[in-house]
Write an enzyme that holds these catalytic residues in place. Structure first.
Site, PDB file in Angstrom:
ATOM      1  CB  THR A 275     -51.521  16.774  45.034  1.00 35.58           C
ATOM      2  OG1 THR A 275     -52.250  17.336  46.118  1.00 35.58           O
ATOM      3  CG2 THR A 275     -50.290  16.076  45.539  1.00 35.58           C
TER       4      THR A 275
ATOM      5  NE  ARG B 196     -53.187   8.977  43.878  1.00 32.77           N
ATOM      6  CZ  ARG B 196     -53.962   9.238  44.929  1.00 32.77           C
ATOM      7  NH1 ARG B 196     -55.274   9.121  44.841  1.00 32.77           N
ATOM      8  NH2 ARG B 196     -53.442   9.607  46.070  1.00 32.77           N
TER       9      ARG B 196
ATOM     10  CE  LYS C  83     -53.394  15.519  49.322  1.00 32.91           C
ATOM     11  NZ  LYS C  83     -52.155  15.576  48.540  1.00 32.91           N
TER      12      LYS C  83
ATOM     13  CG  ASP D  80     -47.280  20.926  49.856  1.00 29.85           C
ATOM     14  OD1 ASP D  80     -48.296  20.910  49.146  1.00 29.85           O
ATOM     15  OD2 ASP D  80     -46.731  19.886  50.283  1.00 29.85           O
TER      16      ASP D  80
ATOM     17  CD  GLU E 237     -36.613   9.902  29.024  1.00 29.75           C
ATOM     18  OE1 GLU E 237     -35.872   9.817  28.029  1.00 29.75           O
ATOM     19  OE2 GLU E 237     -36.486   9.176  30.018  1.00 29.75           O
TER      20      GLU E 237
ATOM     21  CE1 TYR F 229     -40.150   7.163  29.008  1.00 24.89           C
ATOM     22  CE2 TYR F 229     -40.500   5.046  27.933  1.00 24.89           C
ATOM     23  CZ  TYR F 229     -40.124   5.791  29.052  1.00 24.89           C
ATOM     24  OH  TYR F 229     -39.723   5.158  30.189  1.00 24.89           O
TER      25      TYR F 229
HETATM   26  N1  DSN Z   1     -51.669  11.495  51.791  1.00 20.11           N
HETATM   27  C1  DSN Z   1     -51.871  12.919  51.765  1.00 20.11           C
HETATM   28  C2  DSN Z   1     -52.849  13.347  52.772  1.00 20.11           C
HETATM   29  O1  DSN Z   1     -53.718  12.545  53.081  1.00 20.11           O
HETATM   30  O2  DSN Z   1     -52.814  14.452  53.262  1.00 20.11           O
HETATM   31  C3  DSN Z   1     -50.608  13.638  51.870  1.00 20.11           C
HETATM   32  O3  DSN Z   1     -49.628  13.008  51.104  1.00 20.11           O
END
Ligand code: DSN
Length: 406
Positions: A222, A231, A225, A196, A48, A46
């Site tokens: 994120t 993730r 990707k 974003d 925090e 933990y």
């Molecule tokens: N699920 C993602 C995507 O496929 O673009 C976005 O959250």
């Protein structure tokens, strides 16, 4: 693993991943080092708070991990720690975006964000998301003719509506974004500019897509990707008199969440180091070349590309083509049966429903990680074409197709 049931399912998923051609634009394959960090003892801790200011004891190692991750995040995108700060604790993309609004936009304030059906994201203010319930979305879309952004229209909308924040960023927009124009529009209405870059972060890191950092106030992404990490999410914020980093840190913790997932943070640090390598630059460029080769082949084969092409890892295909083709659900189901995984997707101004829209979205990041080159993607485009054409011939199952109607 002692748990045989879960072990069996993990093995089954591994096998499935190996077997299919994966064209989901938001997925990728991480290195064994990233997996090792994710599966480590760090999950037991933990933490925090932030490095040097935790609410639990025993965080001396964790502090080093989080600081290293922050350093690597800045280095990956060539940012100076004097001008930019980064929060590495948001659990994934949606909480990262919510944290930005929570930190910067008063409750009831407004978000100028691209509507979901034009290629935006739920967390850009859609009414079914918390971001459209706590704040008000002013949606923008693409130009009806070019299916690309029309910055003059966007400027007029921003000046009329005076949003608190403008979100530039997309999940199904294949073209380059003019970040400078977005900056000018935000300045014109005194709004924050948030980018974003979740979909394109790996391409930005690898120099294969323009970087938004010279223009944005806040950049969220994120990690899983095109950036090819676990993730997780990062929130970069500009350091100036507005104190954005402090507001974001407070919004993430304690505003949004408790303890960060330190195994994720470590795995993010691993992925960020990988993204600084020369090989990753080659990878990012190959991802874009592959998408471009595939897009050209689809066009040659007679399918309609939304916006006419791609500048990124992503292709949005209009496969319904006003009744000449087939529906998105049927297409993605058929392709899946043949071992090709895509997702059905709305196209701008889609007349069909999101559960069976006119398009499919295709991305090249995952299969490029697996070593595929332009000629392989041309071959995949031909396979997709064959499967869809066969489906059209068997029109009976295609309730919406012209062939079926005849
Ligand atoms: N699920 C993602 C995507 O496929 O673009 C976005 O959250």
């Amino acid at each position: 693993m002692k748990d045989k049931e879960i072990k069996k399912l993990i093995d089954a998923e591994k096998k499935r991943q190996k077997k299919v051609i994966n064209l989901i634009a938001s997925e990728n394959y991480v290195s064994s080092d990233v997996l090792e960090a994710l599966g480590s003892e760090l999950t037991n801790k933990y933490a925090e708070g932030y490095p040097g200011a935790r609410y639990y004891g025993g965080n001396e190692v964790v502090d080093e991990i989080e600081n290293l991750c922050r350093e690597r995040a800045l280095k990956t995108f060539k940012l100076s720690s004097k001008k930019w700060a980064v929060n590495v604790q948001a659990l994934s993309g949606s909480p990262a975006n919510v944290a930005v609004y929570l930190g910067l936009v008063p409750v009831g304030g407004s978000i100028l964000g691209m509507s979901l059906d034009h290629g935006g994201h739920l967390t850009h203010g859609h009414k079914v998301s918390i971001t459209g319930k706590v704040w008000k979305q002013i949606p923008y879309g693409v130009d009806a003719k070019t299916e690309s952004l029309n910055y003059d229209d966007l400027k007029k909308l921003a000046e009329k509506e005076k949003p608190d924040i403008i979100v530039a960023g997309f999940t199904a927009y294949p073209r380059k974004i003019d970040w400078k124009k977005f900056r000018e529009i935000a300045d014109g209405c005194e709004a924050y500019l948030m980018v974003d870059m979740s979909h394109i972060a790996g391409l930005v890191a690898g120099g294969a897509y323009p970087s938004p950092f010279a223009y944005a106030d806040v950049v969220t992404t994120t990690v899983h990707k095109t950036l090819r990490g676990p993730r997780a999410a990062l929130i970069f914020s500009r350091i100036d008199e507005r104190k954005i980093p402090q507001k974001i840190d407070k919004a993430v913790f304690p505003g949004m969440q408790g303890g960060p997932h330190i195994n994720q943070v470590a795995a993010t640090a691993v992925a960020l180091k990988e993204a600084q390598m020369v090989d990753f630059k080659k990878y990012a460029k190959q991802v874009v070349k592959n998408a471009s080769a595939m897009a050209k082949e689809f066009s040659k084969l007679g399918w309609r590309l939304v916006s006419g092409g791609t500048d990124s890892h992503l292709i949005l295909l209009d496969i319904f083509m006003d009744g000449k083709g087939i529906g998105g659900k049927e297409a993605s189901d058929r392709l899946e049966r043949e071992g090709i995984i895509v997702n059905k997707n709305t196209i701008p101004n889609d007349k069909r429903s999101p559960v069976d829209p006119s398009g499919i979205r295709i991305g090249t990041a995952g299969e490029t990680t697996r070593g595929k080159k332009e000629e392989d993607f041309v071959e995949i485009a031909r396979r997709i074409d064959k499967i869809l054409r066969l489906a059209l011939k068997q029109g009976k199952t295609y309730e919406q197709s012209e062939i079926h109607k005849r």
